[in-house]
Structure formats: C-alpha cells, structure tokens
Write a protein that holds these residues in place. Structure first.
Motif, short mmCIF file in Angstrom:
data_model
loop_
_atom_site.label_atom_id
_atom_site.label_comp_id
_atom_site.label_asym_id
_atom_site.label_seq_id
_atom_site.Cartn_x
_atom_site.Cartn_y
_atom_site.Cartn_z
N ASP A 119 31.22 23.99 80.47
CA ASP A 119 30.50 25.06 79.78
C ASP A 119 29.02 24.93 80.13
O ASP A 119 28.38 23.92 79.82
CB ASP A 119 30.67 24.95 78.26
N ILE A 120 28.47 25.95 80.79
CA ILE A 120 27.08 25.92 81.23
C ILE A 120 26.32 27.09 80.63
O ILE A 120 26.83 28.22 80.60
CB ILE A 120 26.98 25.97 82.77
N GLU A 121 25.12 26.82 80.18
CA GLU A 121 24.23 27.89 79.76
C GLU A 121 22.81 27.56 80.22
O GLU A 121 22.44 26.40 80.34
CB GLU A 121 24.26 28.11 78.25
N VAL A 122 22.05 28.61 80.51
CA VAL A 122 20.68 28.47 80.97
C VAL A 122 19.77 29.01 79.88
O VAL A 122 19.95 30.14 79.41
CB VAL A 122 20.45 29.25 82.28
N TRP A 123 18.77 28.21 79.49
CA TRP A 123 17.79 28.65 78.51
C TRP A 123 16.53 29.07 79.25
O TRP A 123 15.98 28.32 80.06
CB TRP A 123 17.45 27.54 77.53
N LEU A 124 16.09 30.29 78.96
CA LEU A 124 14.89 30.84 79.58
C LEU A 124 13.96 31.33 78.48
O LEU A 124 13.94 32.51 78.14
CB LEU A 124 15.26 31.99 80.53
N GLY A 125 13.24 30.39 77.86
CA GLY A 125 12.43 30.74 76.69
C GLY A 125 13.35 31.11 75.55
O GLY A 125 14.19 30.32 75.13
N GLU A 126 13.20 32.31 75.03
CA GLU A 126 14.06 32.78 73.94
C GLU A 126 15.36 33.39 74.45
O GLU A 126 16.25 33.70 73.66
CB GLU A 126 13.30 33.81 73.08
N ALA A 127 15.46 33.59 75.74
CA ALA A 127 16.68 34.18 76.32
C ALA A 127 17.65 33.08 76.72
O ALA A 127 17.27 31.94 76.97
CB ALA A 127 16.32 35.03 77.52
N ARG A 128 18.94 33.46 76.80
CA ARG A 128 19.98 32.54 77.25
C ARG A 128 20.91 33.27 78.20
O ARG A 128 21.19 34.46 78.01
CB ARG A 128 20.80 31.99 76.08
N ALA A 129 21.39 32.57 79.19
CA ALA A 129 22.43 33.09 80.09
C ALA A 129 23.62 32.15 79.99
O ALA A 129 23.50 30.96 80.33
CB ALA A 129 21.92 33.18 81.52
N VAL A 130 24.74 32.64 79.51
CA VAL A 130 25.93 31.83 79.26
C VAL A 130 26.98 32.16 80.31
O VAL A 130 27.32 33.33 80.52
CB VAL A 130 26.49 32.12 77.85
N VAL A 131 27.49 31.14 80.98
CA VAL A 131 28.50 31.33 82.01
C VAL A 131 29.89 31.29 81.37
O VAL A 131 30.22 30.36 80.63
CB VAL A 131 28.41 30.24 83.10
#
Length: 222
Positions: free
Chosen positions: A139-151
């Motif tokens: 389970d991978i997710e990317v945090w970009l400040g207040e945004a998130r990208a969930v794979v």
C-alpha cells in the motif's frame, strides 16, 4: 517517529511497521512530519537524507547516486551507523525507485514525502514510479502538502471526510473499478488512462472505498 541518534539496527518485522520514504524534492512540511506514524522506518532517497535530518527523523537506509545529498548529511548518516547504499550516477532507475525497492521489502505500507518540487517532470515521474505494478503487494501513498495520492491495485480505503474531492486516474492502461461512498459511483466500470471521467468526484460516506479488479488507479485527494 524515530529521531536522530539511533544505531541503525534492523527494523521490526515488516507487518509491524510503516516505511516512510523521504524523496529529494521539496522539503516535507511540518504538518506532514507531524502526521507520520510514531514507529515508522525511514528510507531516504539521495537529497531526501538532508530533508529527513532537517525534520529530525532517524534514517535507517539512505540510497541513491548521492549526487545531490550534502556532505554533512552523508557524514552524519555514516557516523550514525545508517546503511548507505550508493549507486552510479548513470543508472536506469531513479533514486525514488531504489528507495521503494527497499521500502517494499521492509513493510506493507509506504508513505512517500518530499516527492514534489519545482520540476514537473520529476513530479510526474515520481507518480508514475509509485503506481508501478512492481509494488502491487504494498500500500503506497504520496503526501504532497495537504494533498495525497493513493495507489490502488486492489481494494483501498480513501481516508477523507464527506465533502472531500477525489479524482481517479487509470495509470498505464485501462482499469476496471468499483467505488463505494462517492457521489458518482463506478460499478465494475472501465476507466481509460487518457480520460477525464474520474476527475473531481466527491466523498459522501466515510470511509469511501475503491476496488480495482484490473489495472492500477491513482486516487488523488487534493
């Protein structure tokens, strides 16, 4: 979250930990650092080592071609007993890919921070890397400040409050998707990779879920 001064000893069993990958883009925000799990293992990708130390994190592994890390951070890692894995500058993999290979071996959940930056090609490349089928068991997710990208390779919860916006993007090819808890549901339907159909959906019931039976989906919560 572990702090500097550790001995570089082996992390706990993979199922018991989250791995935080610190990439070499923009420094992670104080809010991102505050939200990290307390017992996470930290893997730094090249200049991400500087970001990790600046945030007060203890690093278990530093990996990359080390062309942008500061000599001070590299020296501190070596003195702390951190495992440092140096690769040639002329290589086929990005530093983030090398870090994810480590992360996928250590745990089932990975959080990537520091993946944004001034170069759009770096950001797009990082998002493409995290969505690779190679990490289907993680389970991978990317945090970009207040945004998130969930794979999402299979079933994933989208941790967001009702009213939050979520956009779904098929990566690398068509994806067959079922959603629950979103305003505009998908029921075993195909998302095309070059389509805007999944953009700007909305969470109506928390937690919302996405089930991907074929392909890979990147769920972006801005």
């Amino acid at each position: 979250m572990a702090r500097p001064g550790g001995t570089g000893t082996s992390p706990p069993e993979a199922a018991e930990v989250t791995v935080v990958v610190v990439a070499g883009g923009d420094p992670p925000s104080p809010g991102e650092i505050a939200r990290l799990p307390d017992r996470a293992v930290v893997v730094a990708a090249d200049h991400g080592l500087d970001h990790a130390y600046a945030a007060g994190l203890e690093v278990a592994v530093a990996v990359g071609d080390m062309d942008s890390v500061s000599p001070e951070a590299l020296s501190a890692a070596e003195q702390a007993g951190t495992r440092v894995e140096c690769h040639p500058v002329d290589k086929d993999q990005t530093d983030l890919e090398l870090a994810l290979e480590w992360a996928a071996r250590l745990a089932d959940r990975v959080i990537v921070i520091g993946a944004g930056g001034g170069r759009v090609d770096h950001l797009l490349g990082n998002l493409a890397v995290v969505a690779s089928p190679r990490w289907a068991g993680t389970d991978i997710e990317v945090w970009l400040g207040e945004a998130r990208a969930v794979v999402a390779h299979g079933r994933r919860a989208l941790e967001a409050e009702p009213g939050a916006t979520v956009s779904l993007f098929a990566v690398g090819g068509p994806a067959r998707v079922t959603t629950t808890g979103l305003a505009w549901s998908l029921r075993d339907e195909v998302l095309e990779p070059l389509s805007g159909r999944g953009v700007s959906n909305r969470v109506v019931d928390a937690p919302a879920y996405i089930q991907v039976s074929e392909g890979v989906v990147l769920a972006v919560l801005p």
